[in-house]
Design a protein around this motif. Structure first.
Motif, PDB file in Angstrom:
ATOM      1  N   GLU A   8       8.146  21.197  -1.001  1.00  0.00           N
ATOM      2  CA  GLU A   8       7.742  20.090  -0.139  1.00  0.00           C
ATOM      3  C   GLU A   8       6.371  19.569  -0.536  1.00  0.00           C
ATOM      4  OE1 GLU A   8       9.985  21.102   4.079  1.00  0.00           O
ATOM      5  OE2 GLU A   8       8.128  22.144   3.576  1.00  0.00           O
ATOM      6  N   ASP A   9       5.440  20.473  -0.813  1.00  0.00           N
ATOM      7  CA  ASP A   9       4.101  20.062  -1.252  1.00  0.00           C
ATOM      8  C   ASP A   9       4.183  19.233  -2.529  1.00  0.00           C
ATOM      9  OD1 ASP A   9       2.518  21.148   0.765  1.00  0.00           O
ATOM     10  OD2 ASP A   9       2.482  23.117  -0.164  1.00  0.00           O
ATOM     11  N   GLU A  10       5.063  19.657  -3.434  1.00  0.00           N
ATOM     12  CA  GLU A  10       5.210  18.977  -4.720  1.00  0.00           C
ATOM     13  C   GLU A  10       5.765  17.572  -4.529  1.00  0.00           C
ATOM     14  OE1 GLU A  10       7.186  20.021  -9.108  1.00  0.00           O
ATOM     15  OE2 GLU A  10       7.423  21.375  -7.404  1.00  0.00           O
ATOM     16  N   ALA A  16       2.736  10.495  -3.164  1.00  0.00           N
ATOM     17  CA  ALA A  16       1.366   9.975  -3.111  1.00  0.00           C
ATOM     18  C   ALA A  16       0.961   9.366  -4.449  1.00  0.00           C
ATOM     19  CB  ALA A  16       0.398  11.082  -2.707  1.00  0.00           C
ATOM     20  N   ARG A  17       1.356  10.005  -5.548  1.00  0.00           N
ATOM     21  CA  ARG A  17       1.030   9.458  -6.867  1.00  0.00           C
ATOM     22  C   ARG A  17       1.791   8.166  -7.127  1.00  0.00           C
ATOM     23  NH1 ARG A  17       0.893  15.045  -8.119  1.00  0.00           N
ATOM     24  NH2 ARG A  17       3.090  15.088  -8.707  1.00  0.00           N
ATOM     25  N   LEU A  18       3.036   8.119  -6.664  1.00  0.00           N
ATOM     26  CA  LEU A  18       3.856   6.922  -6.838  1.00  0.00           C
ATOM     27  C   LEU A  18       3.260   5.731  -6.094  1.00  0.00           C
ATOM     28  CD1 LEU A  18       6.545   5.741  -7.927  1.00  0.00           C
ATOM     29  CD2 LEU A  18       7.621   6.523  -5.819  1.00  0.00           C
ATOM     30  N   LEU A  19       2.596   6.024  -4.995  1.00  0.00           N
ATOM     31  CA  LEU A  19       2.005   4.977  -4.167  1.00  0.00           C
ATOM     32  C   LEU A  19       0.950   4.161  -4.912  1.00  0.00           C
ATOM     33  CD1 LEU A  19       1.747   3.681  -1.342  1.00  0.00           C
ATOM     34  CD2 LEU A  19       0.079   5.466  -0.791  1.00  0.00           C
ATOM     35  N   ARG A  20       0.289   4.766  -5.882  1.00  0.00           N
ATOM     36  CA  ARG A  20      -0.797   4.066  -6.578  1.00  0.00           C
ATOM     37  C   ARG A  20      -0.326   2.759  -7.192  1.00  0.00           C
ATOM     38  NH1 ARG A  20      -2.604   9.558  -9.781  1.00  0.00           N
ATOM     39  NH2 ARG A  20      -3.194  10.777  -7.919  1.00  0.00           N
ATOM     40  N   ARG A  21       0.865   2.783  -7.789  1.00  0.00           N
ATOM     41  CA  ARG A  21       1.412   1.563  -8.387  1.00  0.00           C
ATOM     42  C   ARG A  21       2.436   0.893  -7.490  1.00  0.00           C
ATOM     43  NH1 ARG A  21       0.988   1.216 -14.008  1.00  0.00           N
ATOM     44  NH2 ARG A  21       2.108  -0.757 -13.733  1.00  0.00           N
ATOM     45  N   GLY A  22       3.038   1.662  -6.595  1.00  0.00           N
ATOM     46  CA  GLY A  22       4.046   1.106  -5.703  1.00  0.00           C
ATOM     47  C   GLY A  22       5.362   0.847  -6.409  1.00  0.00           C
ATOM     48  N   ILE A 119       3.352   8.995   4.048  1.00  0.00           N
ATOM     49  CA  ILE A 119       3.722   9.608   2.770  1.00  0.00           C
ATOM     50  C   ILE A 119       4.544  10.866   3.013  1.00  0.00           C
ATOM     51  CG2 ILE A 119       2.799  10.832   0.764  1.00  0.00           C
ATOM     52  CD1 ILE A 119       0.475   8.829   0.778  1.00  0.00           C
ATOM     53  N   GLU A 120       4.103  11.689   3.960  1.00  0.00           N
ATOM     54  CA  GLU A 120       4.850  12.910   4.281  1.00  0.00           C
ATOM     55  C   GLU A 120       6.231  12.568   4.825  1.00  0.00           C
ATOM     56  OE1 GLU A 120       2.863  15.653   6.797  1.00  0.00           O
ATOM     57  OE2 GLU A 120       1.490  16.342   5.230  1.00  0.00           O
ATOM     58  N   LYS A 121       6.316  11.554   5.658  1.00  0.00           N
ATOM     59  CA  LYS A 121       7.600  11.169   6.227  1.00  0.00           C
ATOM     60  C   LYS A 121       8.578  10.741   5.142  1.00  0.00           C
ATOM     61  CE  LYS A 121      10.581  10.085   9.407  1.00  0.00           C
ATOM     62  NZ  LYS A 121      11.326  11.169  10.101  1.00  0.00           N
ATOM     63  N   ILE A 122       8.099   9.947   4.197  1.00  0.00           N
ATOM     64  CA  ILE A 122       8.952   9.493   3.106  1.00  0.00           C
ATOM     65  C   ILE A 122       9.381  10.683   2.246  1.00  0.00           C
ATOM     66  CG2 ILE A 122       8.955   8.151   0.956  1.00  0.00           C
ATOM     67  CD1 ILE A 122       7.153   6.125   2.497  1.00  0.00           C
ATOM     68  N   ALA A 123       8.455  11.605   1.984  1.00  0.00           N
ATOM     69  CA  ALA A 123       8.788  12.799   1.202  1.00  0.00           C
ATOM     70  C   ALA A 123       9.855  13.631   1.911  1.00  0.00           C
ATOM     71  CB  ALA A 123       7.536  13.630   0.969  1.00  0.00           C
ATOM     72  N   TRP A 124       9.705  13.807   3.206  1.00  0.00           N
ATOM     73  CA  TRP A 124      10.690  14.588   3.960  1.00  0.00           C
ATOM     74  C   TRP A 124      12.048  13.893   4.004  1.00  0.00           C
ATOM     75  CZ3 TRP A 124       6.622  15.623   8.319  1.00  0.00           C
ATOM     76  CH2 TRP A 124       5.790  16.675   7.921  1.00  0.00           C
ATOM     77  N   GLU A 125      12.052  12.563   4.065  1.00  0.00           N
ATOM     78  CA  GLU A 125      13.317  11.832   4.031  1.00  0.00           C
ATOM     79  C   GLU A 125      14.011  12.030   2.684  1.00  0.00           C
ATOM     80  OE1 GLU A 125      14.937  10.111   6.325  1.00  0.00           O
ATOM     81  OE2 GLU A 125      13.457  10.379   7.910  1.00  0.00           O
ATOM     82  N   LEU A 126      13.251  12.029   1.602  1.00  0.00           N
ATOM     83  CA  LEU A 126      13.825  12.273   0.279  1.00  0.00           C
ATOM     84  C   LEU A 126      14.385  13.692   0.176  1.00  0.00           C
ATOM     85  CD1 LEU A 126      11.191  10.531  -2.016  1.00  0.00           C
ATOM     86  CD2 LEU A 126      13.577   9.845  -1.733  1.00  0.00           C
ATOM     87  N   LEU A 127      13.666  14.654   0.743  1.00  0.00           N
ATOM     88  CA  LEU A 127      14.145  16.033   0.731  1.00  0.00           C
ATOM     89  C   LEU A 127      15.403  16.191   1.581  1.00  0.00           C
ATOM     90  CD1 LEU A 127      10.697  17.840   0.978  1.00  0.00           C
ATOM     91  CD2 LEU A 127      12.326  18.078  -0.912  1.00  0.00           C
ATOM     92  N   ALA A 128      15.429  15.516   2.730  1.00  0.00           N
ATOM     93  CA  ALA A 128      16.622  15.571   3.583  1.00  0.00           C
ATOM     94  C   ALA A 128      17.815  14.943   2.876  1.00  0.00           C
ATOM     95  CB  ALA A 128      16.347  14.861   4.910  1.00  0.00           C
TER      96      ALA A 128
END
Length: 302
Positions: A8-10, A16-22, A119-128
Protein backbone atom coordinates in the motif's frame (compact mmCIF):
# COMPACT_ATOMS: atom_id res chain seq x y z
CA UNK A 1 -5.97 4.33 11.29
CA UNK A 2 -4.48 0.84 10.62
CA UNK A 3 -0.86 0.74 9.52
CA UNK A 4 -0.51 0.44 5.73
CA UNK A 5 1.27 -2.56 4.28
CA UNK A 6 4.49 -2.11 2.26
CA UNK A 7 2.49 -2.71 -0.92
CA UNK A 8 0.00 0.00 0.00
CA UNK A 9 2.83 2.40 0.84
CA UNK A 10 4.42 1.64 -2.53
CA UNK A 11 1.23 2.29 -4.46
CA UNK A 12 0.51 5.52 -2.56
CA UNK A 13 4.03 6.75 -3.34
CA UNK A 14 3.62 5.78 -7.00
CA UNK A 15 0.34 7.72 -7.30
CA UNK A 16 2.04 10.74 -5.69
CA UNK A 17 4.85 10.57 -8.25
CA UNK A 18 2.34 10.25 -11.08
CA UNK A 19 0.65 13.41 -9.86
CA UNK A 20 3.66 15.55 -10.77
CA UNK A 21 2.89 15.28 -14.48
CA UNK A 22 -0.75 14.23 -14.21
CA UNK A 23 -2.69 12.54 -16.97
CA UNK A 24 -2.24 11.19 -19.55
CA UNK A 25 0.02 8.51 -18.14
CA UNK A 26 3.15 8.02 -20.23
CA UNK A 27 5.89 5.36 -20.07
CA UNK A 28 8.13 8.00 -18.50
CA UNK A 29 5.69 8.71 -15.65
CA UNK A 30 4.26 5.22 -15.12
CA UNK A 31 5.59 3.38 -12.09
CA UNK A 32 6.08 -0.39 -11.93
CA UNK A 33 4.10 -0.49 -8.68
CA UNK A 34 1.04 0.63 -10.68
CA UNK A 35 1.76 -1.15 -13.97
CA UNK A 36 2.04 -4.50 -12.17
CA UNK A 37 -1.33 -4.27 -10.42
CA UNK A 38 -3.57 -7.19 -11.39
CA UNK A 39 -6.36 -4.92 -12.62
CA UNK A 40 -3.97 -3.10 -14.95
CA UNK A 41 -2.35 -6.27 -16.28
CA UNK A 42 -5.76 -7.83 -16.89
CA UNK A 43 -6.95 -4.82 -18.91
CA UNK A 44 -3.83 -4.54 -21.06
CA UNK A 45 -4.19 -5.77 -24.62
CA UNK A 46 -0.66 -7.16 -24.34
CA UNK A 47 0.29 -7.67 -20.66
CA UNK A 48 3.94 -8.18 -21.59
CA UNK A 49 4.14 -4.80 -23.30
CA UNK A 50 4.80 -1.82 -21.02
CA UNK A 51 3.12 0.61 -23.43
CA UNK A 52 -0.03 -1.53 -23.40
CA UNK A 53 -0.10 -1.60 -19.59
CA UNK A 54 0.54 2.16 -19.55
CA UNK A 55 -2.54 2.69 -21.72
CA UNK A 56 -4.53 0.40 -19.42
CA UNK A 57 -3.39 2.37 -16.37
CA UNK A 58 -4.36 5.66 -17.99
CA UNK A 59 -7.84 4.36 -18.86
CA UNK A 60 -8.33 2.86 -15.40
CA UNK A 61 -7.38 6.11 -13.66
CA UNK A 62 -9.70 8.13 -15.88
CA UNK A 63 -12.57 5.78 -15.07
CA UNK A 64 -11.76 5.88 -11.36
CA UNK A 65 -11.69 9.69 -11.35
CA UNK A 66 -14.92 9.87 -13.35
CA UNK A 67 -16.62 7.79 -10.63
CA UNK A 68 -14.70 9.20 -7.66
CA UNK A 69 -16.72 8.06 -4.63
CA UNK A 70 -16.40 11.29 -2.59
CA UNK A 71 -18.73 13.66 -4.41
CA UNK A 72 -17.48 16.69 -2.49
CA UNK A 73 -13.92 16.24 -3.74
CA UNK A 74 -14.59 14.57 -7.11
CA UNK A 75 -13.98 17.72 -9.17
CA UNK A 76 -10.91 18.56 -7.10
CA UNK A 77 -9.43 15.10 -7.63
CA UNK A 78 -9.98 15.31 -11.37
CA UNK A 79 -8.44 18.79 -11.57
CA UNK A 80 -5.46 17.66 -9.52
CA UNK A 81 -4.62 15.05 -12.15
CA UNK A 82 -5.17 17.39 -15.09
CA UNK A 83 -8.71 16.50 -16.09
CA UNK A 84 -11.53 19.07 -16.43
CA UNK A 85 -12.07 21.50 -14.77
CA UNK A 86 -8.27 21.77 -15.17
CA UNK A 87 -6.87 22.26 -18.65
CA UNK A 88 -4.30 20.24 -20.61
CA UNK A 89 -0.70 21.29 -20.08
CA UNK A 90 -1.18 23.01 -16.72
CA UNK A 91 1.63 22.42 -14.23
CA UNK A 92 1.03 20.94 -10.79
CA UNK A 93 0.94 24.32 -9.03
CA UNK A 94 -1.84 25.57 -11.30
CA UNK A 95 -3.71 22.30 -11.01
CA UNK A 96 -3.49 22.45 -7.23
CA UNK A 97 -4.97 25.95 -7.25
CA UNK A 98 -7.84 24.81 -9.47
CA UNK A 99 -8.42 21.78 -7.26
CA UNK A 100 -8.37 23.88 -4.08
CA UNK A 101 -10.94 26.24 -5.57
CA UNK A 102 -13.16 23.32 -6.54
CA UNK A 103 -12.91 21.92 -3.02
CA UNK A 104 -13.57 25.28 -1.37
CA UNK A 105 -10.23 25.37 0.45
CA UNK A 106 -7.30 27.77 0.60
CA UNK A 107 -4.45 26.44 -1.59
CA UNK A 108 -1.95 25.85 1.23
CA UNK A 109 -4.51 24.00 3.33
CA UNK A 110 -5.55 21.91 0.35
CA UNK A 111 -1.97 20.88 -0.49
CA UNK A 112 -1.08 19.99 3.10
CA UNK A 113 -4.31 18.47 4.38
CA UNK A 114 -6.55 17.39 1.50
CA UNK A 115 -4.23 16.40 -1.33
CA UNK A 116 -2.48 13.56 0.61
CA UNK A 117 -5.87 12.07 1.50
CA UNK A 118 -7.01 12.20 -2.14
CA UNK A 119 -3.80 10.47 -3.22
CA UNK A 120 -4.35 7.76 -0.62
CA UNK A 121 -7.96 7.34 -1.69
CA UNK A 122 -6.98 6.87 -5.33
CA UNK A 123 -4.25 4.40 -4.32
CA UNK A 124 -6.71 2.39 -2.24
CA UNK A 125 -9.22 2.36 -5.10
CA UNK A 126 -6.53 0.96 -7.40
CA UNK A 127 -5.67 -1.70 -4.82
CA UNK A 128 -9.34 -2.59 -4.38
CA UNK A 129 -9.66 -2.87 -8.16
CA UNK A 130 -6.66 -5.21 -8.24
CA UNK A 131 -8.18 -7.30 -5.44
CA UNK A 132 -11.42 -7.69 -7.38
CA UNK A 133 -9.50 -9.00 -10.39
CA UNK A 134 -7.48 -11.32 -8.15
CA UNK A 135 -10.65 -12.83 -6.71
CA UNK A 136 -12.37 -13.19 -10.09
CA UNK A 137 -12.22 -16.72 -11.42
CA UNK A 138 -12.74 -15.57 -15.01
CA UNK A 139 -11.21 -12.70 -16.94
CA UNK A 140 -12.42 -11.72 -20.40
CA UNK A 141 -10.24 -13.36 -23.08
CA UNK A 142 -7.87 -11.04 -24.89
CA UNK A 143 -8.20 -10.82 -28.65
CA UNK A 144 -5.34 -10.52 -31.11
CA UNK A 145 -5.48 -9.81 -34.86
CA UNK A 146 -5.79 -12.99 -36.90
CA UNK A 147 -2.96 -13.45 -39.38
CA UNK A 148 -5.03 -15.81 -41.47
CA UNK A 149 -7.92 -18.20 -41.48
CA UNK A 150 -7.75 -20.81 -38.72
CA UNK A 151 -9.78 -23.83 -39.86
CA UNK A 152 -10.96 -26.32 -37.26
CA UNK A 153 -9.77 -29.87 -37.77
CA UNK A 154 -12.38 -32.60 -38.11
CA UNK A 155 -11.66 -34.00 -34.68
CA UNK A 156 -13.84 -34.35 -31.55
CA UNK A 157 -11.25 -32.65 -29.32
CA UNK A 158 -10.93 -29.70 -31.73
CA UNK A 159 -14.72 -29.38 -31.89
CA UNK A 160 -14.93 -29.34 -28.09
CA UNK A 161 -12.27 -26.65 -27.79
CA UNK A 162 -13.97 -24.54 -30.47
CA UNK A 163 -17.37 -24.91 -28.80
CA UNK A 164 -15.90 -23.83 -25.47
CA UNK A 165 -14.35 -20.72 -27.03
CA UNK A 166 -17.63 -20.01 -28.82
CA UNK A 167 -19.63 -20.18 -25.59
CA UNK A 168 -17.03 -18.14 -23.71
CA UNK A 169 -17.22 -15.44 -26.40
CA UNK A 170 -21.02 -15.43 -26.21
CA UNK A 171 -20.81 -15.09 -22.42
CA UNK A 172 -18.48 -12.08 -22.48
CA UNK A 173 -20.35 -10.50 -25.36
CA UNK A 174 -23.55 -10.66 -23.30
CA UNK A 175 -21.84 -9.36 -20.14
CA UNK A 176 -20.35 -6.38 -21.98
CA UNK A 177 -23.66 -5.65 -23.71
CA UNK A 178 -25.34 -5.56 -20.29
CA UNK A 179 -22.61 -3.33 -18.92
CA UNK A 180 -23.06 -0.88 -21.78
CA UNK A 181 -26.77 -0.49 -21.05
CA UNK A 182 -26.29 -0.23 -17.29
CA UNK A 183 -23.77 2.56 -17.89
CA UNK A 184 -26.23 4.24 -20.26
CA UNK A 185 -28.89 4.27 -17.52
CA UNK A 186 -26.52 5.86 -15.02
CA UNK A 187 -25.40 8.45 -17.56
CA UNK A 188 -29.00 9.47 -18.34
CA UNK A 189 -29.82 9.72 -14.63
CA UNK A 190 -26.75 11.88 -14.07
CA UNK A 191 -27.81 14.10 -17.00
CA UNK A 192 -31.32 14.37 -15.49
CA UNK A 193 -32.68 13.18 -18.81
CA UNK A 194 -36.36 12.77 -19.57
CA UNK A 195 -37.91 10.16 -17.29
CA UNK A 196 -39.29 8.13 -20.20
CA UNK A 197 -35.85 7.97 -21.82
CA UNK A 198 -34.42 6.66 -18.56
CA UNK A 199 -37.18 4.06 -18.22
CA UNK A 200 -36.75 2.82 -21.80
CA UNK A 201 -33.02 2.47 -21.30
CA UNK A 202 -33.54 0.74 -17.96
CA UNK A 203 -35.79 -1.82 -19.67
CA UNK A 204 -33.15 -2.40 -22.33
CA UNK A 205 -30.64 -2.90 -19.51
CA UNK A 206 -32.97 -5.46 -17.90
CA UNK A 207 -33.16 -7.36 -21.19
CA UNK A 208 -29.39 -7.32 -21.67
CA UNK A 209 -28.75 -8.26 -18.03
CA UNK A 210 -31.21 -11.15 -18.22
CA UNK A 211 -29.62 -12.37 -21.45
CA UNK A 212 -26.19 -12.21 -19.82
CA UNK A 213 -27.46 -14.19 -16.84
CA UNK A 214 -28.92 -16.81 -19.18
CA UNK A 215 -25.56 -17.10 -20.96
CA UNK A 216 -23.74 -17.33 -17.63
CA UNK A 217 -25.99 -20.16 -16.49
CA UNK A 218 -25.53 -21.95 -19.81
CA UNK A 219 -21.75 -21.57 -19.69
CA UNK A 220 -21.22 -22.59 -16.07
CA UNK A 221 -23.54 -25.57 -16.48
CA UNK A 222 -21.80 -26.87 -19.59
CA UNK A 223 -18.17 -25.96 -19.04
CA UNK A 224 -17.50 -24.77 -15.51
CA UNK A 225 -19.62 -26.72 -13.08
CA UNK A 226 -16.66 -26.82 -10.68
CA UNK A 227 -15.93 -23.09 -11.01
CA UNK A 228 -15.95 -21.18 -7.74
CA UNK A 229 -17.88 -18.30 -9.35
CA UNK A 230 -21.59 -18.85 -9.83
CA UNK A 231 -23.59 -17.54 -12.78
CA UNK A 232 -24.78 -14.64 -10.63
CA UNK A 233 -21.21 -13.72 -9.70
CA UNK A 234 -20.27 -13.68 -13.37
CA UNK A 235 -23.16 -11.49 -14.45
CA UNK A 236 -22.43 -9.17 -11.53
CA UNK A 237 -19.30 -8.17 -13.45
CA UNK A 238 -21.59 -6.15 -15.73
CA UNK A 239 -22.19 -3.62 -12.97
CA UNK A 240 -24.64 -2.52 -10.29
CA UNK A 241 -28.29 -3.53 -10.66
CA UNK A 242 -31.35 -2.99 -8.46
CA UNK A 243 -31.90 -5.63 -5.78
CA UNK A 244 -34.06 -8.51 -6.99
CA UNK A 245 -35.35 -11.60 -5.26
CA UNK A 246 -34.20 -14.95 -6.57
CA UNK A 247 -37.64 -15.47 -8.09
CA UNK A 248 -37.55 -12.09 -9.84
CA UNK A 249 -34.07 -12.73 -11.25
CA UNK A 250 -35.24 -16.12 -12.52
CA UNK A 251 -38.33 -14.60 -14.12
CA UNK A 252 -36.25 -12.02 -16.00
CA UNK A 253 -33.86 -14.72 -17.13
CA UNK A 254 -36.67 -16.96 -18.39
CA UNK A 255 -37.97 -14.12 -20.54
CA UNK A 256 -34.57 -13.68 -22.19
CA UNK A 257 -33.62 -17.33 -22.79
CA UNK A 258 -33.10 -18.47 -26.35
CA UNK A 259 -31.93 -15.17 -27.79
CA UNK A 260 -35.25 -13.41 -27.24
CA UNK A 261 -35.47 -9.95 -28.81
CA UNK A 262 -36.21 -6.91 -26.69
CA UNK A 263 -39.79 -6.94 -27.98
CA UNK A 264 -40.23 -10.61 -27.07
CA UNK A 265 -38.68 -9.98 -23.65
CA UNK A 266 -41.07 -7.09 -22.95
CA UNK A 267 -44.09 -9.06 -24.20
CA UNK A 268 -43.23 -11.99 -21.92
CA UNK A 269 -43.17 -9.65 -18.91
CA UNK A 270 -46.07 -7.41 -19.89
CA UNK A 271 -48.15 -8.18 -16.80
CA UNK A 272 -45.22 -8.21 -14.37
CA UNK A 273 -45.82 -4.75 -12.89
CA UNK A 274 -44.21 -5.55 -9.56
CA UNK A 275 -41.08 -6.84 -11.24
CA UNK A 276 -40.98 -3.78 -13.50
CA UNK A 277 -41.22 -1.49 -10.48
CA UNK A 278 -38.48 -3.36 -8.62
CA UNK A 279 -36.09 -2.86 -11.53
CA UNK A 280 -36.90 0.65 -12.77
CA UNK A 281 -37.59 2.22 -9.38
CA UNK A 282 -34.35 0.71 -8.11
CA UNK A 283 -32.51 3.02 -10.49
CA UNK A 284 -34.67 6.10 -9.98
CA UNK A 285 -34.52 5.85 -6.20
CA UNK A 286 -30.74 5.89 -6.05
CA UNK A 287 -29.10 8.77 -4.12
CA UNK A 288 -27.35 9.94 -7.29
CA UNK A 289 -30.67 11.31 -8.47
CA UNK A 290 -32.70 12.52 -5.47
CA UNK A 291 -35.00 14.61 -7.65
CA UNK A 292 -36.14 11.48 -9.49
CA UNK A 293 -38.58 10.03 -7.00
CA UNK A 294 -40.37 6.89 -8.12
CA UNK A 295 -44.10 6.81 -8.55
CA UNK A 296 -46.47 4.01 -9.32
CA UNK A 297 -46.68 4.79 -13.02
CA UNK A 298 -44.74 3.06 -15.79
CA UNK A 299 -44.28 -0.03 -13.64
CA UNK A 300 -44.56 -2.28 -16.68
CA UNK A 301 -41.49 -3.21 -18.64
CA UNK A 302 -42.01 -1.47 -21.96
Amino acid sequence: MPRKSPVEDEVVAAVARLLRRGLPVTPATADAALLDLRGIVARAADPADEASRTAALDGTLRGLLARFPDTRYASAARALFGLPPAEPGQNLTVRRNVAAEQAGHESHHFRKRVEPKLIEKIAWELLADAERFTRSALIAPRLAPAVGRQPIQADPFAWEVAEHEEQLSRLWSAIYAARAELLAVERLISLQADRMDILRTAVTAAWRWAAARAEAISYTTAFASDLESSADELVALAGWTPALTAAQASRLTEAAVGGASREQFVAALHDETGLGNAWTHGFLARPTSPENTPDEQNGQLS
